[in-house]
Design an enzyme around this catalytic site. Sequence first.
Site, PDB file in Angstrom:
ATOM      1  N   ASP A  67       0.807  -1.220   0.000  1.00 30.61           N
ATOM      2  CA  ASP A  67       0.000   0.000   0.000  1.00 30.61           C
ATOM      3  C   ASP A  67       0.839   1.269   0.000  1.00 30.61           C
ATOM      4  O   ASP A  67       2.067   1.233   0.170  1.00 30.61           O
ATOM      5  CB  ASP A  67      -0.955  -0.007   1.205  1.00 30.61           C
ATOM      6  CG  ASP A  67      -0.267  -0.389   2.518  1.00 30.61           C
ATOM      7  OD1 ASP A  67       0.983  -0.434   2.557  1.00 30.61           O
ATOM      8  OD2 ASP A  67      -0.968  -0.644   3.500  1.00 30.61           O
ATOM      9  N   ASP A 136      -7.729  -2.491  14.049  1.00 35.20           N
ATOM     10  CA  ASP A 136      -9.108  -2.831  13.668  1.00 35.20           C
ATOM     11  C   ASP A 136      -9.130  -4.064  12.754  1.00 35.20           C
ATOM     12  O   ASP A 136     -10.149  -4.389  12.165  1.00 35.20           O
ATOM     13  CB  ASP A 136      -9.788  -1.639  12.983  1.00 35.20           C
ATOM     14  CG  ASP A 136      -9.031  -1.165  11.739  1.00 35.20           C
ATOM     15  OD1 ASP A 136      -7.998  -1.788  11.383  1.00 35.20           O
ATOM     16  OD2 ASP A 136      -9.465  -0.183  11.125  1.00 35.20           O
ATOM     17  N   HIS A 138      -7.198  -4.443  10.020  1.00 33.55           N
ATOM     18  CA  HIS A 138      -6.902  -4.218   8.606  1.00 33.55           C
ATOM     19  C   HIS A 138      -5.604  -4.894   8.182  1.00 33.55           C
ATOM     20  O   HIS A 138      -4.679  -5.056   8.966  1.00 33.55           O
ATOM     21  CB  HIS A 138      -6.930  -2.723   8.234  1.00 33.55           C
ATOM     22  CG  HIS A 138      -5.829  -1.880   8.774  1.00 33.55           C
ATOM     23  ND1 HIS A 138      -6.036  -0.875   9.691  1.00 33.55           N
ATOM     24  CD2 HIS A 138      -4.499  -1.846   8.493  1.00 33.55           C
ATOM     25  CE1 HIS A 138      -4.890  -0.280   9.946  1.00 33.55           C
ATOM     26  NE2 HIS A 138      -3.934  -0.847   9.235  1.00 33.55           N
ATOM     27  N   GLU A 143      -9.657  -1.796   5.206  1.00 34.16           N
ATOM     28  CA  GLU A 143     -10.343  -1.517   6.466  1.00 34.16           C
ATOM     29  C   GLU A 143     -11.572  -2.421   6.609  1.00 34.16           C
ATOM     30  O   GLU A 143     -12.038  -2.993   5.622  1.00 34.16           O
ATOM     31  CB  GLU A 143     -10.793  -0.044   6.461  1.00 34.16           C
ATOM     32  CG  GLU A 143      -9.651   0.959   6.347  1.00 34.16           C
ATOM     33  CD  GLU A 143      -8.928   1.193   7.667  1.00 34.16           C
ATOM     34  OE1 GLU A 143      -8.970   0.315   8.561  1.00 34.16           O
ATOM     35  OE2 GLU A 143      -8.317   2.263   7.804  1.00 34.16           O
TER      36      GLU A 143
HETATM   37  C1  GLP Z   1      -0.461   0.482   8.537  1.00 28.23           C
HETATM   38  C2  GLP Z   1      -0.088  -0.362   7.322  1.00 28.23           C
HETATM   39  C3  GLP Z   1      -0.357  -1.835   7.569  1.00 28.23           C
HETATM   40  C4  GLP Z   1       0.245  -2.251   8.894  1.00 28.23           C
HETATM   41  C5  GLP Z   1      -0.408  -1.468  10.008  1.00 28.23           C
HETATM   42  C6  GLP Z   1       0.107  -1.844  11.388  1.00 28.23           C
HETATM   43  O1  GLP Z   1      -1.783   0.827   8.579  1.00 28.23           O
HETATM   44  N1  GLP Z   1      -0.791   0.052   6.149  1.00 28.23           N
HETATM   45  O2  GLP Z   1       0.184  -2.594   6.487  1.00 28.23           O
HETATM   46  O3  GLP Z   1       0.071  -3.628   9.085  1.00 28.23           O
HETATM   47  O4  GLP Z   1      -0.127  -0.096   9.785  1.00 28.23           O
HETATM   48  O5  GLP Z   1       1.258  -1.113  11.688  1.00 28.23           O
HETATM   49  P1  GLP Z   1       2.259  -1.412  12.850  1.00 28.23           P
HETATM   50  O6  GLP Z   1       3.056  -2.573  12.405  1.00 28.23           O
HETATM   51  O7  GLP Z   1       3.096  -0.175  12.963  1.00 28.23           O
HETATM   52  O8  GLP Z   1       1.437  -1.700  14.057  1.00 28.23           O
END
Ligand code: GLP
Length: 252
Positions: A67, A136, A138, A143
């Site tokens: 993404d 959440d 995702h 989402e």
């Molecule tokens: C972002 C990314 C996700 C990731 C999520 C969790 O939203 N788009 O791909 O899994 O954050 O991030 P973290 O690993 O910092 O908790």
Amino acid sequence: MEIIIKKTAEEAGRAAARLLAEVVQKKPESVLGLATGSTPLPVYRELIDMERRGEVDFSRVHTVNLDEYVGLGPDHPQSYRRFMEENLFCHLSIAAENTFVPDGLAADIPAACDAYEEKIAALGGIDLQLLGIGHDGHIGFNEPDRVFSVGTHQVHLTAMTREANARFFPSAEEVPASAVTMGVGTVMQAEKLVLLATGADKAEIVKKALEGEVDPQVPASVIRLHRNVTVILDKAAASRLSQGRESALKRI
Ligand code: GLP
């Protein structure tokens, strides 16, 4: 589904790195699907070390990222392209032109999304997709929704996700309102999935994703329908899993 539980986030990251490296050792021209966020950082550190030690060679690998924020280009310090450059690509032998991240600056986003899907198909599909998980549920930026998304598309980020990611920006208002993400369908087409979750703040959503219903309101729950998936957790993220799962703790 295989669940591996390690004591620390660092160890969990190293275990995930070994799975990615194994794929590349077996098939040097592999296509790796990569993720951003803080969770994969130990994975990337280990991959860099492994290549330095001569254990794996990334020179023929292609990568596709999950993404990107809409409106942020490679020059923006919080763009995912920049994150990948700084934390992984510039430390590996991988060719810059073989790394792909959705284009957050594309003038025609729907066309760029279609082109991203075509790119993945032209590369022969993803051999291994690394996933983190949002609070959440995702994956990528998919989402909670009424249905699972199919291909790469633009999404509106929820308040929860923008708040969670605000820590990387000078202020919460600067977190972009939308992003481009591979779809759940894109992710599910990968040959293998590795979901990595660490930290006590992920314990509740990990339990929901692994033990609740397979439900588009918890996008990560879909991975249970994949035929080849490994979930790697640290002890903290695994702490809410039910009794049965605790036997896996013995594998620490
Ligand atoms: C972002 C990314 C996700 C990731 C999520 C969790 O939203 N788009 O791909 O899994 O954050 O991030 P973290 O690993 O910092 O908790």
